[in-house]
Design an enzyme around this catalytic site. Structure first.
Site, PDB file in Angstrom:
ATOM      1  CG  ASP A 101      -9.608   2.527  -0.428  1.00  0.00           C
ATOM      2  OD1 ASP A 101      -9.073   1.465  -0.790  1.00  0.00           O
ATOM      3  OD2 ASP A 101      -9.057   3.338   0.347  1.00  0.00           O
TER       4      ASP A 101
ATOM      5  CG  ASP B  15      -2.226   0.674   1.066  1.00  0.00           C
ATOM      6  OD1 ASP B  15      -2.342   1.483   0.130  1.00  0.00           O
ATOM      7  OD2 ASP B  15      -3.131   0.437   1.889  1.00  0.00           O
TER       8      ASP B  15
HETATM    9  C1  DGJ Z   1      -5.871   1.817   1.921  1.00  0.00           C
HETATM   10  C2  DGJ Z   1      -6.268   0.643   1.076  1.00  0.00           C
HETATM   11  O1  DGJ Z   1      -6.745   1.071  -0.154  1.00  0.00           O
HETATM   12  C3  DGJ Z   1      -7.295  -0.189   1.849  1.00  0.00           C
HETATM   13  O2  DGJ Z   1      -7.733  -1.279   1.075  1.00  0.00           O
HETATM   14  C4  DGJ Z   1      -6.680  -0.667   3.146  1.00  0.00           C
HETATM   15  O3  DGJ Z   1      -5.631  -1.561   2.874  1.00  0.00           O
HETATM   16  C5  DGJ Z   1      -6.171   0.518   3.963  1.00  0.00           C
HETATM   17  N1  DGJ Z   1      -5.315   1.354   3.193  1.00  0.00           N
HETATM   18  C6  DGJ Z   1      -5.437   0.043   5.180  1.00  0.00           C
HETATM   19  O4  DGJ Z   1      -4.901   1.069   5.902  1.00  0.00           O
END
Ligand code: DGJ
Length: 738
Positions: A550, A480
């Site tokens: 997301d 991430d």
């Molecule tokens: C952002 C990501 O896009 C989410 O899927 C998740 O992993 C969060 N970060 C976790 O902090």
């Protein structure tokens, strides 16, 4: 002397004989016509040609549908003088220009020399062919700056890869203030529309169109990372082209740092498309003897509309870009705990979810954020890659063993390039982040960006990940990256070297990915960045899939995914089935609808399985099994966007066809029925017209009078009538060759 037809043919034969032809086994050919000084590349349905003009400049000659092998492209010449106001240099279709000689458009490269000179004019020097790559060397008319251009045409798609390497062969350092990979010229015309993608957090991949007119459109990221505000992709279509018809030029950059693609129409209506490092705040100091390579810029031509342009991109990604190309493994069905647990992860909770996930056929169990350091919220712990002892008193092993015993492999979330100020790492190394002396350190999501350009930071990040992968049986990392840069300073190096961070950071990021993949060849990696903030051909070369958004609302996803597939293959498009109503819109959607929306890409489950009822497990078990039967077609087949979900459309439909055209899958969605209108007949595309296909519905129903077996021609021309009524309905039908 009367020149007869026979003499002309003989002359052409002689010219061809003295040219240098290179036909690679891969199916692309490179040819240099020495008499006309014309380079020509051919592959698939495309020809690309450029030549050296009478002054030694490289000029674009042709980029479009494939020409006949016997066609001779005329030599490049200096255009006739037009007016005394604009220097002639602005009329030359330069393949790659130095900023100099009075050029007013985007240059290939702009350099400042220590003596204050900033004029650079690049003239042809030599060429060579190694393997499938053509190298063309240019040199400044006075200084020892050599630019080597690379051209490589993909045999399967005709997509050309271009990049440039700038070598400083002078005795002093120079500063490169702009460096593009390529400039592409379209055929002279006023008849173009630009298509590009824009977005924001939880709202990625909006499709935009605007006419190409005098002036410039800049698509870019100044964020140090790819970003989701623009994707590094463009398509320019003839005004009469659409999804299924007409000419389209398209391309994408392979770079995960600040980038720019500029689409310019100049005063004589030439359209130039340039792309590479973003010149904003750019200043790469190049030592004597050193060189800087630009990212690669891939671009192609389609004659059957925007749909074909996307399919060519997808084919390139599957066969050339992805780490497992040309034959990527199918993506496993995964479960991810993020939306179920947030930061509240622990051993019993994760095991309970894993048991439920295994029961519906999940193949990979992924634990998301919260497992390390003091990570109980997004305010602390980032950077401390040690297992949290309260949550996992015996380390990760008991969880991983249980996941394996359940028949799944195990994946883990990491965000290696970031640090919370409230962390042991930051307390020990406050100088490891990007910052400028004496200035505020602006936080995003309570975190700062580690300066990965530093050798010590690179080593820390690599070692932390290597240790994690060496000590635990981990098959997958969700990597991430949850903020963009601010104050991109690097105080540890000399002031005039600090801007090298824009390049060196990304090179080290790629280097870490490369080394980890080499040492742990079975580990797969997902590129995630607050959703789809780091998707480009550079990171796609080193990762196996990407997190799309997301926003997991299955209806919103139809539009986001439609934008995604303009540029990127559904094979890498991660799509989770999450809870309803969604946190995004409080919209209630059936589990079947949510599954069908996600089954158009790489299927994941992200729901809180603890809340599911027995009938939810039964539905999920059935649809996961159906997905496994069709996923190779969905992930690696040819995508046809039959009905667009854009612009408030009440319906949408996609179809995937396997490369051998033996299988196809249709997904159709109804937003909302109005005034008793039936769902429009859906006409398939891309089937074998003469073959017979048997159909069965995975979900939803079709008109009972529909034949169960009919020809490809029937499905493409007579079509299929789906019976859908109400709001947020979905259907999926499979077509199998008899
Ligand atoms: C952002 C990501 O896009 C989410 O899927 C998740 O992993 C969060 N970060 C976790 O902090």
């Amino acid at each position: 002397m009367r020149v007869t037809r026979a003499v002309v043919v003989m002359l052409i034969a002689i010219i061809v004989a003295i040219g240098d032809a290179h036909a690679a086994a891969s199916g692309q050919s490179i040819h240099f016509d020495q008499a006309n000084k014309v380079f020509r590349l051919d592959a698939a349905k495309v020809t690309y040609a450029f030549g050296v003009d009478d002054k030694g400049r490289l000029q674009s000659l042709y980029w479009g549908p494939r020409l006949d092998a016997s066609d001779r492209l005329p030599p490049a010449v200096t255009p006739p003088k037009a007016d005394g106001i604009d220097g002639d240099i602005n009329r030359v279709r330069q393949e790659y220009s130095g900023w100099g000689g009075g050029l007013y458009y985007e240059p290939g490269v702009k350099i400042t020399f220590p003596d204050g000179n900033r004029d650079l004019e690049l003239h042809y020097q030599s060429y060579s062919i190694k393997g499938d790559t053509l190298y063309v060397a240019l040199k400044d008319i006075e200084r020892a700056i050599v630019v080597t251009l690379e051209y490589e045409m993909d045999a399967g798609t005709g997509i050309v890869r271009r990049s440039a390497t700038i070598s400083n062969q002078t005795a002093t350092p120079v500063v490169i203030e702009q460096a593009n990979a390529a400039t592409w010229f379209l055929p002279r015309s006023r008849d173009y529309t630009l298509r590009f993608l824009s977005g924001r957090w939880a709202g990625e991949n909006d499709i935009n169109e605007r006419p190409v007119q005098p002036g410039k459109t800049v698509l870019e990221s100044r964020r140090g990372t790819t970003g989701m505000q623009n994707e590094p992709w463009f398509a320019v279509r003839r005004n009469d082209a659409d999804e299924t018809h007409g000419q389209v030029w398209f391309g994408a950059l392979a770079w995960s740092g600040s980038w720019q693609i500029a689409i310019e129409q100049d005063q004589v209506e030439q359209v130039r498309i340039s792309g590479g490092f973003n010149p904003f705040d750019f200043g790469y100091k190049l030592a004597p003897g050193a060189s800087l390579s630009t990212p690669s810029f891939y671009a192609g031509v389609a004659t059957d509309g925007l749909g074909e342009a996307s399919r060519l991109m997808h084919r390139l990604e599957l066969t050339k870009i992805l780490p497992q190309a040309p034959a990527p493994r199918v993506r496993p069905v995964l479960y991810n705990s993020w939306e179920a647990t947030g930061f509240k992860v622990d051993e019993p909770g994760q095991i309970a979810l894993a048991e439920k996930a295994a029961s519906i056929g999940v193949e990979r169990f992924v634990m998301d954020d919260g497992w390390f350091g003091a990570r109980n919220s997004d305010k602390a712990g980032l950077g401390d890659w040690v297992v949290n002892q309260q949550k996992f008193p015996h380390g990760l092993k008991p969880l991983i063993d249980r996941v394996h015993a359940l028949g799944m492999d195990f994946g883990l979330w990491v965000e290696p390039e970031m640090v919370n100020p409230d962390s042991d790492l930051y307390r020990a190394h406050p100088d490891w982040v990007l910052y400028m002396n004496g200035r505020p350190r602006t936080e995003g999501r309570n975190q700062l960006v580690l300066n990965l350009a530093r050798a010590d930071v690179r080593a820390y990040v690599y070692n932390a990940l290597d240790k994690l992968l060496s000590e635990n049986d981990i098959a997958f990392l969700k990597w991430d990256y949850n903020r963009s840069w601010s104050e991109p300073g690097w105080p540890a190096v000399a002031p005039d070297e600090q801007k090298n961070v824009y390049v060196d950071f990304i090179r080290n990021y790629y280097g870490i990915l490369q080394e980890l993949r080499k040492k742990h060849p079975n580990v797969e990696i997902e590129s995630c960045s607050s959703g789809g903030g780091r998707i480009d051909l550079g990171v796609m070369h080193l990762t196996d899939e990407v997190w799309t958004s997301d926003n997991t609302d299955a209806f919103d996803r139809l539009r986001i995914q439609d934008g995604f597939t303009q540029a990127w293959t559904p094979a890498v498009m991660m799509a989770w089935v999450t809870d309803s109503p969604t946190w995004v819109n409080s919209r209630t959607l059936s589990l079947e609808y949510r599954f069908l929306s996600s089954m158009q890409g790489s299927l994941g489950i992200g729901a809180d399985l603890n809340k599911w009822q027995p009938q939810d497990f039964a539905t999920a078990r059935r649809l996961v099994a159906e997905y496994k039967a069709i996923r190779k077609t969905v992930q690696q087949g040819s995508l046809y966007r039959l009905v667009s979900p854009q612009n408030g459309s009440e319906q949408s439909a996609t179809e995937s066809v396997s490369p051998d055209r033996a299988h196809a899958v249709l997904f159709a969605f109804l937003h909302s029925s109005t005034e008793n209108y039936p769902y429009p007949t859906v006409h398939l595309q891309g089937l074998d017209a003469n073959a017979k296909y048997r159909i069965h519905a995975i979900a939803g129903t079709f008109d009972p009078r529909t034949p169960l077996v009919a020809s490809g021609a029937y499905w493409m021309h007579a079509g299929i009538d789906l019976l859908m009524r109400g709001d947020f309905q979905a259907a999926a039908v499979v077509f199998d060759k008899e």
